[in-house]
Every structure is written in structure tokens, then in C-alpha cells.
Scaffold this motif. Structure first.
Motif, PDB file in Angstrom:
ATOM      1  N   VAL A 183       0.843  -1.205   0.000  1.00 18.41           N
ATOM      2  CA  VAL A 183       0.000   0.000   0.000  1.00 18.41           C
ATOM      3  C   VAL A 183       0.872   1.247   0.000  1.00 18.41           C
ATOM      4  CG1 VAL A 183      -2.070  -1.017   0.988  1.00 18.41           C
ATOM      5  CG2 VAL A 183      -0.275  -0.202   2.521  1.00 18.41           C
ATOM      6  N   GLY A 184       2.045   1.136  -0.599  1.00 18.37           N
ATOM      7  CA  GLY A 184       2.985   2.241  -0.590  1.00 18.37           C
ATOM      8  C   GLY A 184       2.876   3.124  -1.822  1.00 18.37           C
ATOM      9  N   LYS A 185       3.145   4.401  -1.605  1.00 13.17           N
ATOM     10  CA  LYS A 185       3.337   5.354  -2.693  1.00 13.17           C
ATOM     11  C   LYS A 185       4.764   5.874  -2.568  1.00 13.17           C
ATOM     12  CE  LYS A 185      -1.514   6.714  -3.066  1.00 13.17           C
ATOM     13  NZ  LYS A 185      -2.487   7.831  -3.170  1.00 13.17           N
ATOM     14  N   HIS A 186       5.511   5.763  -3.648  1.00 16.35           N
ATOM     15  CA  HIS A 186       6.927   6.128  -3.601  1.00 16.35           C
ATOM     16  C   HIS A 186       7.244   7.158  -4.677  1.00 16.35           C
ATOM     17  CE1 HIS A 186       7.568   3.344  -7.027  1.00 16.35           C
ATOM     18  NE2 HIS A 186       6.767   2.516  -6.374  1.00 16.35           N
ATOM     19  N   ALA A 187       8.485   7.588  -4.722  1.00 15.71           N
ATOM     20  CA  ALA A 187       8.875   8.678  -5.607  1.00 15.71           C
ATOM     21  C   ALA A 187       8.736   8.334  -7.082  1.00 15.71           C
ATOM     22  CB  ALA A 187      10.317   9.093  -5.306  1.00 15.71           C
ATOM     23  N   PHE A 188       8.706   7.042  -7.426  1.00 16.87           N
ATOM     24  CA  PHE A 188       8.659   6.637  -8.833  1.00 16.87           C
ATOM     25  C   PHE A 188       7.341   5.985  -9.228  1.00 16.87           C
ATOM     26  CE2 PHE A 188      13.176   6.280  -7.478  1.00 16.87           C
ATOM     27  CZ  PHE A 188      13.682   7.331  -8.236  1.00 16.87           C
ATOM     28  N   GLY A 189       6.389   5.886  -8.299  1.00 16.66           N
ATOM     29  CA  GLY A 189       5.122   5.252  -8.625  1.00 16.66           C
ATOM     30  C   GLY A 189       4.372   4.864  -7.372  1.00 16.66           C
ATOM     31  N   GLU A 190       3.576   3.800  -7.477  1.00 12.19           N
ATOM     32  CA  GLU A 190       2.834   3.336  -6.314  1.00 12.19           C
ATOM     33  C   GLU A 190       2.414   1.879  -6.502  1.00 12.19           C
ATOM     34  OE1 GLU A 190      -1.290   4.882  -5.829  1.00 12.19           O
ATOM     35  OE2 GLU A 190      -0.761   6.208  -7.505  1.00 12.19           O
ATOM     36  N   SER A 191       1.779   1.367  -5.472  1.00  9.34           N
ATOM     37  CA  SER A 191       1.434  -0.040  -5.438  1.00  9.34           C
ATOM     38  C   SER A 191       0.199  -0.349  -6.282  1.00  9.34           C
ATOM     39  CB  SER A 191       1.172  -0.469  -3.993  1.00  9.34           C
ATOM     40  OG  SER A 191      -0.036   0.106  -3.516  1.00  9.34           O
ATOM     41  N   PHE A 192      -0.023  -1.638  -6.498  1.00  8.82           N
ATOM     42  CA  PHE A 192      -1.215  -2.099  -7.202  1.00  8.82           C
ATOM     43  C   PHE A 192      -2.476  -1.741  -6.417  1.00  8.82           C
ATOM     44  CE2 PHE A 192      -4.486  -5.410  -7.531  1.00  8.82           C
ATOM     45  CZ  PHE A 192      -4.786  -5.356  -8.889  1.00  8.82           C
ATOM     46  N   LEU A 193      -2.491  -2.009  -5.115  1.00  7.66           N
ATOM     47  CA  LEU A 193      -3.699  -1.795  -4.318  1.00  7.66           C
ATOM     48  C   LEU A 193      -4.106  -0.325  -4.280  1.00  7.66           C
ATOM     49  CD1 LEU A 193      -3.201  -4.209  -1.266  1.00  7.66           C
ATOM     50  CD2 LEU A 193      -4.691  -4.509  -3.254  1.00  7.66           C
ATOM     51  N   THR A 194      -3.141   0.569  -4.118  1.00  2.02           N
ATOM     52  CA  THR A 194      -3.502   1.987  -4.027  1.00  2.02           C
ATOM     53  C   THR A 194      -3.948   2.554  -5.371  1.00  2.02           C
ATOM     54  OG1 THR A 194      -1.161   2.603  -4.279  1.00  2.02           O
ATOM     55  CG2 THR A 194      -2.030   2.443  -2.040  1.00  2.02           C
ATOM     56  N   GLN A 195      -3.529   1.923  -6.463  1.00  2.20           N
ATOM     57  CA  GLN A 195      -4.007   2.361  -7.774  1.00  2.20           C
ATOM     58  C   GLN A 195      -5.392   1.808  -8.087  1.00  2.20           C
ATOM     59  OE1 GLN A 195      -1.485   2.559 -11.277  1.00  2.20           O
ATOM     60  NE2 GLN A 195       0.319   2.078 -10.056  1.00  2.20           N
ATOM     61  N   MET A 196      -5.679   0.609  -7.613  1.00  2.00           N
ATOM     62  CA  MET A 196      -6.920  -0.063  -7.983  1.00  2.00           C
ATOM     63  C   MET A 196      -8.073   0.204  -7.024  1.00  2.00           C
ATOM     64  SD  MET A 196      -6.295  -1.663 -10.826  1.00  2.00           S
ATOM     65  CE  MET A 196      -5.126  -0.369 -11.291  1.00  2.00           C
ATOM     66  N   PHE A 197      -7.788   0.542  -5.763  1.00  2.00           N
ATOM     67  CA  PHE A 197      -8.832   0.675  -4.764  1.00  2.00           C
ATOM     68  C   PHE A 197      -8.737   2.027  -4.074  1.00  2.00           C
ATOM     69  CE2 PHE A 197      -7.950  -3.827  -5.232  1.00  2.00           C
ATOM     70  CZ  PHE A 197      -9.229  -4.364  -5.385  1.00  2.00           C
ATOM     71  N   PRO A 198      -9.835   2.773  -4.026  1.00  3.48           N
ATOM     72  CA  PRO A 198      -9.803   4.087  -3.382  1.00  3.48           C
ATOM     73  C   PRO A 198      -9.704   3.967  -1.869  1.00  3.48           C
ATOM     74  CG  PRO A 198     -12.037   3.551  -4.070  1.00  3.48           C
ATOM     75  CD  PRO A 198     -11.148   2.475  -4.625  1.00  3.48           C
ATOM     76  N   VAL A 199      -9.257   5.040  -1.250  1.00  2.00           N
ATOM     77  CA  VAL A 199      -9.163   5.078   0.209  1.00  2.00           C
ATOM     78  C   VAL A 199     -10.530   4.777   0.820  1.00  2.00           C
ATOM     79  CG1 VAL A 199      -8.808   6.603   2.188  1.00  2.00           C
ATOM     80  CG2 VAL A 199      -7.227   6.668   0.240  1.00  2.00           C
TER      81      VAL A 199
END
Length: 379
Positions: A183-199
Motif C-alpha cells: 500500500v505504498g506510494k513512492h517517488a517513482f510510482g505506487e502499489s497495485f492496491l492503491t491504484q486499484m482501490f480508493p481510500v
């Protein structure tokens, strides 16, 4: 045996390439940058907070040397810490899903502990792991909390719980390190879960609610293996080459990233930002020797020169699925045949220490299976 395991990936890769192209160049970037050293010894200061390493592993999967993996996670990045394993259920992805669909199938867990057919869910594991970590920190004192995969999900929740807790340790007494954060967001992108599922949404099968993030008062290190589908999902998922490569990247790099070391990382792959509370968030992206789609060829004995040519043909299409590559000046190095890591090589010491066997992927898998079948629970 090794050929059978790699055959599917090889066929997909050959079909996509068609013909070999020009060779790819090894990265010539400076290695892990050393900040000014006040001691005058020339060595970079250590990462994290000295003291204890509060360590959590990923899902407790059958046939994996779980404790050995935890004790080695981040060992080359955070040396000198006194390791303490923080226990939590570490449920697998399927959680209770199969038992809900097929009542009674959970009895398989009686004969194969760790199979996880009806084990705890990830959501349940995070809920139990969070207070365990907080209690361990209060009891053990200053240090660095280190989490791999599902363990990083626990640490995200710990950070959120401590963010405005008056009893939380001071910022200079604690730091966090996440490896392959789902569930990480990093300087070069982010995870599958955070892209596919809203908070706020609950992820099916995981029983896990995507959290709203708050700024932590603690310095945090995000370690990401390039193209790991869990932590580094393409933000242009309509690119099928990027998706296929990321799916294979789950198998090659998601766990192995925990056993990397600073010599494998070019300077441009390290980005540090400061949040609203003055804490540093550092992304460290580690390249593999070859694209995940290409790496199986290495285990089939294909020469390095040919592997580099495969990388050169495939990488432009793969990288088109990530917007970070739109500006070459800021794009990270994601394939490095000279300094990048081989997942089988970096995981072999842990597997061999626990189970014995060889260092190639198939030998590691067979050693784990042999250990499981020869260590069945007594009636």
C-alpha cells in the motif's frame, strides 16, 4: 526441471521480441551516494535509528524459511541493529476466502500448517500486528521498524496510529523501513492496491480497508524492486507488456528486494522528500540484472550478451507503461546487468541456511517442499 519452470515465461518473451535487437548498456551511474562523513572514516552514516530492529515478515507461506527471511530482511541496509522478530498472524492472500466458497476445505490446514486455506486474513493480521509492534517498541526502546510485504502493511498502520499519539516515541528515537510495500506510494510510482482501490474501500478476499495516509513524524525508507507488481504497478495498465512484466516481477523481486545491498543502487534511484512534519521519506529503487520477463533465460543458461539484447528490445515497450520514464533525466535505472541483483542469488543464503539445497530457483523450491513433507505434524 529448471527448463520446465521457465518455459512459459520464455515462450511469452520470445513471442513478444520476435528477433534480437541491439545490446543494452550497463548503468554507469554512481553507486549509493555517501553523505558527508563527520567521523572522517570515509564511510557513509548508517540508515535508520540505532538500537533494535523490530522486524516483520510477509505472508507466512508454506515452504518459505520465514524466520530466516525476517532476520535477514534489510540486514545489509541496517547493519548493527539487535534483531527482534515481532510476531503477528501473517495471513495469506486467500485468508478465509476458500473456506467461504468451499466449506470444509479449511481442514487441509490441519495436516499442512501454514497452507493458509482457512487461515487469518490480511486485515485480521494487520489489526493484530499493529498493537504488537507498538508494544514491542515501548518495551524495547529506540530502533528501526522493518517490514517486508504484509509486514509493511502493518507498519503503515503503526505509523498512522502513532502519528498523533501523545505517548509515541520522539521522532529521533524511531524510524521505519518498508520493503515491497503493498500500500505504498513512492517517488517513482505506487502499489497495485492503491491504484486499484480508493481510500476507505475494502479489498475483496483480503478483508483489508485501504487506509487514508497521514504524515508520520518518523523518517521512512521505501525499498522497491523495479517492476514488482505489488509495489510498483504500471500507472498505464493498458500496456500489456508492462503488465506481463510486472506480474513476473512479483515472483522475481517482491521478496528478494529485502536481501539487496547499497552497492546495487545507482544514485539517481534514491529520492528523499520532507513531509509536513519534517520527517524524511526516502525512496530507494533497486534494479534487477534483467527485466523480469528476461530473467528466466538466465536460469536456462542463455549467455549474458543475449540477455542484454533481449532487455534492449523489450524495455522500451515495458517502460512505456510507467509515466516516470517520460523524462529520461529523472527516470530511474530499472535494469542494470552489471550492478543489478539476481533474485535467486540474493535469496539463496537464507534458503540454504534453513533448508539446504542449491542456489538456483528450482533447487530452492524443491528444498522447501522437501522440508515441508519431511516435517509433518505428528497426529
Amino acid at each position: 526441471m529448471r527448463r520446465a519452470v521457465a518455459a512459459v515465461t520464455v515462450l511469452v518473451t520470445v513471442g513478444a521480441v520476435g528477433v534480437f535487437g541491439a545490446g543494452s548498456a550497463a548503468a554507469d551511474d554512481p553507486r549509493f551516494p555517501a553523505p558527508p562523513d563527520p567521523s572522517g572514516t570515509g564511510a557513509p552514516p548508517p540508515l535508520g535509528t540505532p538500537g533494535r530492529a523490530y522486524a516483520l515478515g510477509g505472508a507466512h507461506v508454506l515452504g518459505i524459511p520465514y524466520d530466516e527471511y525476517i532476520m535477514r530482511t534489510g540486514a545489509d541496509w541496517f547493519p548493527g541493529l539487535k534483531r527482534q522478530i515481532v510476531d503477528y498472524p501473517a495471513g495469506q492472500v486467500q485468508g478465509h476466502t476458500l473456506e467461504r466458497l468451499f466449506p470444509g476445505i479449511g481442514r487441509l490446514d490441519d495436516n499442512f500448517p501454514g497452507l493458509g486455506v482457512d487461515g487469518p486474513s490480511i486485515g485480521e493480521s494487520v489489526d493484530e500486528g499493529t498493537p504488537n509492534v507498538i508494544n514491542a517498541i515501548h518495551a524495547g526502546g529506540q530502533g528501526t521498524a522493518i517490514g517486508l510485504s504484509e509486514g509493511a502493511m502493518v507498519l503503515n498502520d503503526v505509523q498512522n496510529k502513532l502519528a498523533y499519539d501523545p505517548a509515541a516515541p520522539p521522532p529521533d528515537q524511531l524510524s521505519f523501513a518498508m520493503y515491497g510495500d503493498p500500500v505504498g506510494k513512492h517517488a517513482f510510482g505506487e502499489s497495485f492496491l492503491t491504484q486499484m482501490f480508493p481510500v476507505g474501500s475494502v479489498v475483496p478476499s483480503l478483508d483489508y480497508r485501504i487506509p487514508a495516509r497521514v504524515d508520520s513524524q518518523y523518517d521512512t525508507y521505501q525499498f522497491v524492486s523495479a517492476y514488482d507488481s505489488i509495489a510498483d504497478w504500471p500507472d498505464r495498465p493498458d500496456n500489456w507488456m508492462s503488465v506481463a512484466n510486472a506480474i513476473v516481477g512479483l515472483a522475481t523481486g517482491h521478496t528478494a528486494v529485502a536481501f539487496t545491498n547499497p552497492s546495487m543502487v545507482p544514485a539517481k534511484n534514491i529520492v528523499t522528500t520532507v513531509n509536513s512534519r519534517g520527517a524524511k521519506n526516502t525512496t530507494i529503487m533497486i534494479p534487477e540484472q534483467h527485466l523480469p520477463l528476461v530473467l528466466p533465460f538466465k536460469y536456462l543458461g542463455v549467455p549474458t550478451e543475449t540477455l542484454n539484447k533481449l532487455d534492449a528490445v523489450l524495455q522500451p515497450d515495458v517502460d512505456a507503461g510507467y509515466s516516470r520514464n517520460d523524462d529520461p533525466a529523472t527516470a530511474p535505472v530499472t535494469v542494470d546487468p552489471v550492478h543489478g541483483y539476481d533474485p535467486a542469488e540474493v535469496t539463496a543464503p537464507a534458503t540454504k541456511a534453513a533448508f539446504g539445497g542449491g542456489s538456483d530457483p528450482v533447487s530452492q523450491l524443491l528444498a522447501g517442499l522437501q522440508y515441508v513433507t519431511s516435517h509433518q505434524p505428528k497426529p
